[in-house]
Design a protein around this motif. Sequence first.
Motif, PDB file in Angstrom:
ATOM      1  N   VAL A 246       0.671  -1.179   0.268  1.00  0.00           N
ATOM      2  CA  VAL A 246       0.265  -0.210   0.118  1.00  0.00           C
ATOM      3  C   VAL A 246       1.174   1.430  -0.617  1.00  0.00           C
ATOM      4  CG1 VAL A 246      -1.900   1.436   0.790  1.00  0.00           C
ATOM      5  CG2 VAL A 246      -1.862  -1.339   0.723  1.00  0.00           C
ATOM      6  N   CYS A 247       1.334   2.270  -0.933  1.00  0.00           N
ATOM      7  CA  CYS A 247       2.162   3.393  -1.405  1.00  0.00           C
ATOM      8  C   CYS A 247       1.017   4.475  -1.452  1.00  0.00           C
ATOM      9  CB  CYS A 247       2.661   2.937  -2.751  1.00  0.00           C
ATOM     10  SG  CYS A 247       3.341   4.623  -3.744  1.00  0.00           S
ATOM     11  N   GLY A 248      -0.637   4.304  -2.056  1.00  0.00           N
ATOM     12  CA  GLY A 248      -1.304   4.853  -1.444  1.00  0.00           C
ATOM     13  C   GLY A 248      -2.066   4.633  -1.422  1.00  0.00           C
ATOM     14  N   GLY A 277       1.714  -1.090   4.710  1.00  0.00           N
ATOM     15  CA  GLY A 277       1.669   0.047   4.413  1.00  0.00           C
ATOM     16  C   GLY A 277       2.897   0.141   4.519  1.00  0.00           C
ATOM     17  N   TYR A 278       3.473   1.381   3.559  1.00  0.00           N
ATOM     18  CA  TYR A 278       4.826   1.448   3.421  1.00  0.00           C
ATOM     19  C   TYR A 278       4.981   3.001   3.207  1.00  0.00           C
ATOM     20  CZ  TYR A 278       5.951   0.761  -1.439  1.00  0.00           C
ATOM     21  OH  TYR A 278       5.695   1.467  -2.941  1.00  0.00           O
ATOM     22  N   ILE A 279       6.099   3.691   3.138  1.00  0.00           N
ATOM     23  CA  ILE A 279       6.892   4.999   3.037  1.00  0.00           C
ATOM     24  C   ILE A 279       8.252   4.782   2.762  1.00  0.00           C
ATOM     25  CG2 ILE A 279       7.174   7.435   3.971  1.00  0.00           C
ATOM     26  CD1 ILE A 279       4.840   7.038   5.817  1.00  0.00           C
TER      27      ILE A 279
END
Lengths: 337, 337
Positions: A246-248, A277-279
């Motif tokens: 999940v990038c966005g 999710g990740y950043i």
Amino acid sequence: MQSREIQLKRRPVGKPVAEDFTCASRDVPPPAEGEVQVRNLWMAVDPAMRGRMDDAKSYVPPFALDAAMEGPAIGEVIASHDPDFAPGDLVFSRLGWREAFNAPASALQKRDKHALPSQAWLCFAGMPGLTAYAGLLRIAQLKAGDVVFVSAASGAVGSIACQIARNMGCPVIGSAGGPDKVAFLREVLKVDAAIDYKAEPSLTKALAREVKAIGASGIDVYFENVGGDHLQAALSLANNFARFAVCGMISQYNVTDAPSVPRNLTMIMTKRIRMEGYIALDHMDLEAEMVEQMTAWSAAGQMASAETIYEGIDKALDAFWGLFSGANIGRTMVKLS
Amino acid sequence: MQSREIQLKRRPVGKPVAEDFTCASRDVPPPAEGEVQVRNLWMAVDPAMRGRMDDAKSYVPPFALDAAMEGPAIGEVIASHDPDFAPGDLVFSRLGWREAFNAPASALQKRDKHALPSQAWLCFAGMPGLTAYAGLLRIAQLKAGDVVFVSAASGAVGSIACQIARNMGCPVIGSAGGPDKVAFLREVLKVDAAIDYKAEPSLTKALAREVKAIGASGIDVYFENVGGDHLQAALSLANNFARFAVCGMISQYNVTDAPSVPRNLTMIMTKRIRMEGYIALDHMDLEAEMVEQMTAWSAAGQMASAETIYEGIDKALDAFWGLFSGANIGRTMVKLS
């Protein structure tokens, strides 16, 4: 030396307008001791900059008023009073939205000026590249043969994700809005199947059709940029043990009433899906490996530039507006000199 | 030997009723060559049995009509014509819903009759134990000090999850419906905080209050059994890099219109949450380690039995109804002899 720069004059309310900004010109004196003088060659704009225009708490501080905004830029050293930098060096900085500047050496990172076109350091060899690479390789643990679905596949990150997956021997299904973007997915990114989500009454049915068309039973990896009905379709078509990076979830950011989808979140359990999710900033340790891989793919003609280019600092705001009109394909960049 | 058994007479439409079943008595002859004769001591019922009453495709086949249903049972060997089993052995089988049976040795697994009370093999040392253990240890990668939120915390699996987390040095917040269950969480499971979700107008506010009350900043691990507003609350209170083990989403199974929650799924990205569904059957390789750990905790007085017990095969359907009335605490079991 004179440098033009784009300053934030006041904090936008809702959609930013031209009057929120000004283009100012200022003198850049010779660099002081420990400083380096840089002329920017390219800067990039991205949607997250809108967030920094607000005075809100986030993992990056807000832009200051009456000062040049910040953003990723690649430039050339003009003069240096630091032993680590010499005129002609190619440098990355966060000091975009301006033509030239003096900065301490600590604000600059040297880049190889021969391996890649300069602007690639803002694109597939920069943060968009790291975002796609970390999402697929570390978060989704992509392996050859995985069927990969990429949403916002014509975007700055999605266009790189499609190519990484394709280069790793994975069938790729991309989704984007409109015939131009779909043609770009097919012809430039060379995906196996492309969906124009604006032309499909049911994204789930469209994804099922394309999965079947490429001879697959479902998807193993979903590169999530969109949320909403894209996520619902991905859950519906997921194989057991699918991984979702999940990038966005851009479709959900401005939803004020209850989002109506996904209705099938329980499939996370029945299909044993991992959704994470990740950043990209958390994965800077992958940067060197990513650059090496991207450089090799670029040299082999397997990593196309995906960019929309505006010319001149006075077009930087047009570039920024273009992010929100949906017209831009790939990374949106401004050529500064 | 005579054995009474519960047979499925017809496939229930909607909620099962007594007329869908019958209690039949049949003769169990001496075991043939290669067979073992077993008298069941305990059987367990669980909500997934409802699914097997339908003629639907799943990862387990449907129950046959006019035959005893299947389910986990623990029994004692009465006679054996197989060299691996001897009278007095304690054995686990899937041949519940009956008092006694003959079966080939391959349908039986021997259990240690001294280490634990017999019924523990259907509870914390059986599949509920493995489900809690695999979810916390492998899926959520629990470590000492993690703040853990468990939904359906008074249930068969949730009650074990609470105790595993507590035994591993983690503060535990449990959620259950009604004052009796909340008292059970506090007094028997010894959680750090308990929420009666039926008494809370906002589960998110209740969870925020309990997180604060135990001096924490948020939750690190969510053991998900419920979905809906429990998932929304867990997302809201999650710390960065929280891990959600999705064991079930029982609130969502019968939702036919669009679920209105969670509204905050984008937090998966901003908080870098990992959310992963799993099914205990995929993690049988952890069984020996789990049994060893549970046996040690039980011996140290750190693993309380959490069970609702019915007596006699003729009460097996009452036990099953009890699963759906919400009255039962812990594992629902039937004592057969």
